[in-house]
Design a protein around this motif. Structure first.
Motif, PDB file in Angstrom:
ATOM      1  N   THR A 163       0.844  -1.138   0.038  1.00 12.87           N
ATOM      2  CA  THR A 163      -0.145   0.025  -0.053  1.00 12.87           C
ATOM      3  C   THR A 163       0.890   1.266   0.021  1.00 12.87           C
ATOM      4  O   THR A 163       1.872   1.407   0.900  1.00 12.87           O
ATOM      5  N   ARG A 164       0.387   2.125  -0.889  1.00 15.10           N
ATOM      6  CA  ARG A 164       1.266   3.426  -0.883  1.00 15.10           C
ATOM      7  C   ARG A 164       1.181   4.232   0.224  1.00 15.10           C
ATOM      8  O   ARG A 164      -0.183   4.695   0.438  1.00 15.10           O
ATOM      9  N   PRO A 165       2.159   4.692   1.088  1.00 17.28           N
ATOM     10  CA  PRO A 165       1.674   5.491   2.122  1.00 17.28           C
ATOM     11  C   PRO A 165       1.119   6.949   1.961  1.00 17.28           C
ATOM     12  O   PRO A 165       1.532   7.561   0.960  1.00 17.28           O
ATOM     13  N   THR A 166       0.411   7.293   2.567  1.00 16.84           N
ATOM     14  CA  THR A 166      -0.398   8.790   2.562  1.00 16.84           C
ATOM     15  C   THR A 166       0.735   9.795   2.716  1.00 16.84           C
ATOM     16  O   THR A 166       0.589  10.710   2.021  1.00 16.84           O
ATOM     17  N   ALA A 167       1.806   9.494   3.651  1.00 12.98           N
ATOM     18  CA  ALA A 167       2.864  10.364   3.649  1.00 12.98           C
ATOM     19  C   ALA A 167       3.783  10.718   2.412  1.00 12.98           C
ATOM     20  O   ALA A 167       4.348  11.613   2.544  1.00 12.98           O
TER      21      ALA A 167
ATOM     22  N   GLU B 271       2.547  11.956  -0.132  1.00  8.59           N
ATOM     23  CA  GLU B 271       2.135  13.114  -0.669  1.00  8.59           C
ATOM     24  C   GLU B 271       2.770  14.232  -0.099  1.00  8.59           C
ATOM     25  O   GLU B 271       2.671  15.319  -0.798  1.00  8.59           O
ATOM     26  N   ARG B 272       3.472  14.162   0.925  1.00  6.37           N
ATOM     27  CA  ARG B 272       4.378  15.373   1.352  1.00  6.37           C
ATOM     28  C   ARG B 272       5.696  15.433   0.730  1.00  6.37           C
ATOM     29  O   ARG B 272       6.114  14.348   0.173  1.00  6.37           O
TER      30      ARG B 272
ATOM     31  N   TYR C 262       8.256   2.592   1.142  1.00  5.94           N
ATOM     32  CA  TYR C 262       7.488   1.844   0.024  1.00  5.94           C
ATOM     33  C   TYR C 262       8.376   1.177  -0.768  1.00  5.94           C
ATOM     34  O   TYR C 262       8.007   0.181  -1.173  1.00  5.94           O
TER      35      TYR C 262
ATOM     36  N   GLY D  49       7.979  12.620   3.873  1.00  6.29           N
ATOM     37  CA  GLY D  49       7.558  12.080   2.509  1.00  6.29           C
ATOM     38  C   GLY D  49       8.726  11.254   2.007  1.00  6.29           C
ATOM     39  O   GLY D  49       8.292  10.301   1.478  1.00  6.29           O
TER      40      GLY D  49
END
Length: 201
Positions: free
Chosen positions: A64-68, A70-71, A83, A76
């Motif tokens: 799963t691609r981490p939401t972090a 996006e930073r 990942y 990020g």
């Protein structure tokens, strides 16, 4: 080049460039790690080396691609590195290189070597199992006047891994163990990996 030999050989090639380790010391020659142990694979298949021919490829869930990611800051960069490490066992198990190649910088020798090895293995019907990474500590340094990339230091453990032919016969294996990684992560049109060096303990 077999999987068992690829990591060590590519580590030497990347280290020789001086891209990652020079100038990124926090007192011990590595970005200072922080945090606790994390399994960067989506699940944890057995790390025991098979003693008989494997019956066939085992389904491996896509990380799963981490939401972090996006930073565009240190957090990020750390998420992108974690990942990318999670993609390593996935590409060997499945042959799916889409995300791996999307994150691979054109000059990343390690990234290209893995992609070539996976393509060769799967084109002949082979596959790999194991190689998942449990992260114990992670730290990072930001770009500066000398480096345009983030330098992410990872300490952890890589499980045993094996590669098999189309008929399930063993081709190569690596016992795994404790490792240190230094990963060059670029924030250019999303996160890309510029290089990776590894030092086995």
């Amino acid at each position: 080049m077999t999987r068992a030999l690829m990591t060590r050989r590519m580590a030497a090639a990347v280290l020789a460039t001086g891209l990652l380790l020079a100038g990124c010391s926090s007192g011990d020659g590595q970005p200072e790690p922080t945090g606790s142990a994390t399994d960067v694979s989506s699940e944890s298949p057995s790390s025991t080396e098979p003693t008989t021919a494997a019956p066939g490829p085992t389904p491996w869930p896509e990380p799963t691609r981490p939401t972090a990611m996006e930073r565009d800051d240190i957090e990020g960069a750390k998420a992108a590195a974690e990942y990318f490490l999670a993609l390593y066992p996935y590409v060997y198990a499945t042959g799916d290189l889409e995300e791996w190649q999307a994150m691979s910088h054109p000059e990343c020798q390690f990234c290209a070597a893995v992609a070539d090895d996976v393509s060769e293995l799967h084109s002949s019907g082979g596959y790999g199992v194991g190689g998942e990474i449990v992260v114990a500590e992670m730290g990072a340094l930001p770009p500066d006047g000398e480096y345009t990339h983030f330098r992410v230091g990872v300490r952890g453990t890589e499980s045993a891994s094996s590669s098999f032919s189309a008929d399930g016969e063993p081709l190569a294996s690596a016992k795994g163990g404790e490792v240190n990684y230094t990963i060059a992560v670029l924030a250019e049109d999303g996160w890309t990996i510029r290089g990776l060096a590894t030092e086995e303990q």
